[in-house]
Write an enzyme that holds these catalytic residues in place. Structure first.
Site, PDB file in Angstrom:
ATOM      1  N   GLU A   5       0.704  -1.600   0.058  1.00 51.82           N
ATOM      2  CA  GLU A   5       0.022   0.128   0.145  1.00 51.82           C
ATOM      3  C   GLU A   5       1.173   1.088   0.578  1.00 51.82           C
ATOM      4  O   GLU A   5       1.624   1.240   0.629  1.00 51.82           O
ATOM      5  CB  GLU A   5      -0.715  -0.370   0.795  1.00 51.82           C
ATOM      6  CG  GLU A   5      -1.836  -0.765   1.144  1.00 51.82           C
ATOM      7  CD  GLU A   5      -2.862  -0.306   2.696  1.00 51.82           C
ATOM      8  OE1 GLU A   5      -2.572   0.094   3.389  1.00 51.82           O
ATOM      9  OE2 GLU A   5      -3.572  -1.735   2.658  1.00 51.82           O
ATOM     10  N   ASP A  60      -5.246   8.679  10.311  1.00 52.24           N
ATOM     11  CA  ASP A  60      -3.656   8.483  11.074  1.00 52.24           C
ATOM     12  C   ASP A  60      -2.853   9.568  12.042  1.00 52.24           C
ATOM     13  O   ASP A  60      -2.613  10.316  12.748  1.00 52.24           O
ATOM     14  CB  ASP A  60      -2.486   9.215   9.880  1.00 52.24           C
ATOM     15  CG  ASP A  60      -2.675   8.084   8.451  1.00 52.24           C
ATOM     16  OD1 ASP A  60      -2.595   7.066   8.397  1.00 52.24           O
ATOM     17  OD2 ASP A  60      -3.326   8.059   7.367  1.00 52.24           O
TER      18      ASP A  60
END
Lengths: 410, 270
Positions: free
Chosen positions: B50, B61
């Site tokens: 990814e 995140d």
């Protein structure tokens, strides 16, 4: 076919026309659904409404006054070519307990937090007013409270940091990115992703994923509902125009919404024009931005061509945000509300003007609305009425305003 | 045309093997690093990588990945420059059996236009797309364009997602589904999978034949082993633990070596 009234938004998908929606990680979806369900129930629950109205009356001090600003009106006349100007009326949200309209929203959301059985509330804050209002509601209702604030904002609104701490809240300063409201919002969302089970995120404006833009608007609508009634009492008519400043857009949404279907009333939102028209110099997404996704919804945003959020600037920490509520985007595109901007310098001039002529020190945010209102009133006729939302008081801004005004002296 | 991701999972299933899916941030530790990192990861046992396209406000995140994205943007990395690095890496035929998935915020996708963005990703050499801030309700803005472009699309399933909703999410996915091992943001904390994770995977298996990848909180070979063997996932996704090592390594051979060593240690859990 008759068109649905513009006030009949959002739809069940949280859309205001094409704007709004729910752009969040799946982790938050269950909490947003729970919030929507609980809010729908609370809205229909007379006991909830009674609790909220009692607090708004005895704790906040509502209804706030409608004030005839004669000196501002005189000043507008002095600027007018014809010598005529509209009467300027101020909706005195600065008189709310804790200093701004923000408390209308936080009390409602704090009551919802209690209904959901969550013991903890978090918030983002720019100018610190929403943080103070959240800390105030949390203290009053016995919730634990943590507030995320950009370190640049904590510096320029130090007084509000102290107030939040005195109210028992923990202030977490954020050093990432531009160290302002956008970054505080990122951190609050990150906190919520790990804490949804026991925590409510009390968003401070009509931004974010559905149902926040709807809930915050509804809770702020009391401003416009009261003002409409007060205008009818004071001069027997609706105002010809309503002016409010727009950062995320909650005070503007609150005063505009009850007038949305009254098409004879002109509605004008005033964004932060900052230091100039170039990207990075201002915080005016409706005037200068394009549609984009930020913090959970589709609205006008200030981005670079690749979709990265742009830096923004305003002398007012509460307006220093690259996005805006999706309902404002809808109002812009339908033409129902017109949006303009006022520079830092113009806002500081208005800040001084209203302080010295009316004896009211406004929030720097609200000074943007005053700055535009005075010029707009000067283009209107005698006998017309212009309503301005004075969304907050300027106690928090005295150090920063003094610094900026001194810095302008030759 | 078949998709690499479908091929990889089909082969792994035939041979009863599990899949390792590391995550890197595009443009880190330096522009031009990607080809070397992909080769190192592939050589050490990664089947799919990814690649996160740096975004200014990545709300899902944690500090490691958000920090790496911030550094990348400061260094001038753009979605275009990441696509170009993918295009360059795809010239290497040794990477023909490595699938690449773009992880990108809807803010960027919307700005390009979903149709154009999917097309550009596919042309550059991506095989799949994950837009982590697009939940089920908004999935139709992505899926049709991804399918037209030949990309798989994966949506996230969280611990708080009810099973019937998880089934609907899986119906919108192609390639594989992405199940979060825990709530919260990306990061190494969280430990091994719970019995709950195994139950969630088993529950979802009843309604989808798609491979199930699990991420968030996996940081070691042991973590990988628990997810794919104890909890029964088809694939383990490792992000922050790898990104942290890359951020600590000087760009170039040292970074490639760090990736190779760490991916090897992760692959030991397969």
């Amino acid at each position: 076919m008759t068109q649905a009234p513009l006030s009949n938004v959002p739809n069940t998908a949280g859309r205001f026309g094409p704007f709004g929606g729910v752009y969040v990680p799946e982790t938050l979806v269950a909490a947003l659904n729970q919030l929507e369900t609980e809010y729908t129930r609370a809205k229909a629950d007379p006991a909830f409404q009674l609790d909220l109205n009692n607090l708004l009356g005895t704790f906040v001090g509502r209804p706030t006054a409608l004030f005839a600003a004669r000196a501002l009106t005189d000043h507008a006349r002095s600027l007018s070519k014809s010598g005529e100007a509209a009467h300027i009326w101020l909706k005195r949200e600065d008189l709310c307990h804790s200093g701004a309209h923000k408390i209308n929203n936080t009390l409602g959301q704090a009551l919802l937090t209690k209904r959901m059985g969550k013991p903890r509330i978090i918030a983002e804050t720019g100018a610190g007013q929403h943080g103070v209002a959240t800390a105030t509601a949390a203290a009053h209702l016995g919730l634990s409270c943590e507030v995320y604030m950009g370190s640049e904002d904590a510096r320029r609104q130090r007084l509000n940091v102290v107030r939040m701490e005195l109210l028992g809240a923990k202030v977490i300063t954020v050093d990432s990115g531009s160290k302002t409201l956008k970054d505080a919002t990122n951190e609050a969302m990150r906190d919520w992703m790990a804490s949804v089970d026991n925590t409510h995120y009390c968003l401070g404006s009509v931004v974010g994923p559905h149902p926040f833009p709807m809930i915050v608007r509804d809770l702020q609508t009391i401003i416009g509902v009261e003002a409409k009634h007060q205008c009818l009492g004071a001069f027997g008519a609706l105002p010809n125009a309503v002016v409010a400043c727009v950062g995320g857009g909650s005070n503007a949404a609150g005063i505009f919404y009850p007038f949305i279907d009254d098409h004879a009333v002109a509605l004008i939102g005033v964004e932060a024009g900052g230091a100039g028209p170039l990207l990075g110099q201002h915080a005016a997404p409706l005037c200068c931005g394009e549609p984009g996704v930020l913090h959970g919804s589709l609205s006008y945003v200030l981005q670079d061509p690749a979709g990265q959020t742009a830096d923004v600037h305003s002398c007012s920490a509460g307006l220093d945000y690259p996005g805006v509520g999706p309902e404002h985007a809808f109002w812009k595109d339908t033409g129902r509300v017109s949006y303009t901007s006022v520079t830092d310098d113009e806002a500081l001039d208005a800040f001084t003007l209203i302080s010295q002529r009316e004896g009211i020190i406004p929030a720097l945010e609200s000074a943007h609305a005053i700055a535009h209102a005075v010029h707009l009133a000067a283009t209107m006729r005698a006998g017309q009425h212009l309503l301005v939302n004075l969304s907050g008081r300027g106690d928090k801004d005295v150090d920063e305003a003094h610094r900026l005004i001194e810095a302008r002296k030759p | 045309m078949t998709n690499r991701i479908d091929d990889i999972f089909a082969k792994q299933r035939q041979s009863d093997r599990k899949t390792l899916m590391p995550f890197v941030v595009g443009g880190r530790p330096a522009s031009g690093s990607l080809h070397g990192l992909l080769s190192a990861a592939h050589g050490a046992g990664a089947s799919i990588v990814e690649i996160g396209i740096p975004f200014s406000d990545p709300i899902a995140d944690g500090p490691v990945i958000a920090g790496a994205m911030h550094e990348a943007l400061e260094a001038g990395v753009t979605p275009e420059s990441v696509l170009e690095e993918v295009r360059q890496a795809r010239k290497d035929t040794d990477l023909d059996t490595l699938a690449l998935v773009a992880m990108v915020s809807m803010s960027i996708v919307y700005r390009f236009g979903a149709e154009a963005f999917c097309k550009r990703c596919a042309e550059a050499g991506f095989d799949g797309l994950i837009v982590p801030d697009v939940p089920l309700e908004e999935a139709d803005q992505i899926t049709p364009h991804a399918i037209t472009a030949g990309l798989t699309t994966t949506f996230l399933i969280a611990p708080s997602t009810p099973l019937d909703r998880a089934k609907h999410i899986a119906e919108r996915c192609t390639g594989f589904v992405y199940m979060l091992a825990r709530s919260g943001i990306t990061g190494e904390q969280g430990g091994g999978p719970s019995e709950q994770l195994a139950n969630r995977i088993a529950g979802l298996r009843e309604s989808t034949s798609l491979p199930i990848a699990v991420g968030f909180g996996i940081a070691s070979g042991e973590g990988v082993r628990q997810v794919v063997h104890n909890a029964g996932a088809d694939a383990a996704i490792v992000g922050s633990a790898l990104v942290r090592r890359l951020e600590d390594a000087p760009p170039g051979d040292a970074a490639n070596q760090a990736v190779g060593e760490f991916v090897s240690s992760l692959a030991s859990g397969l």
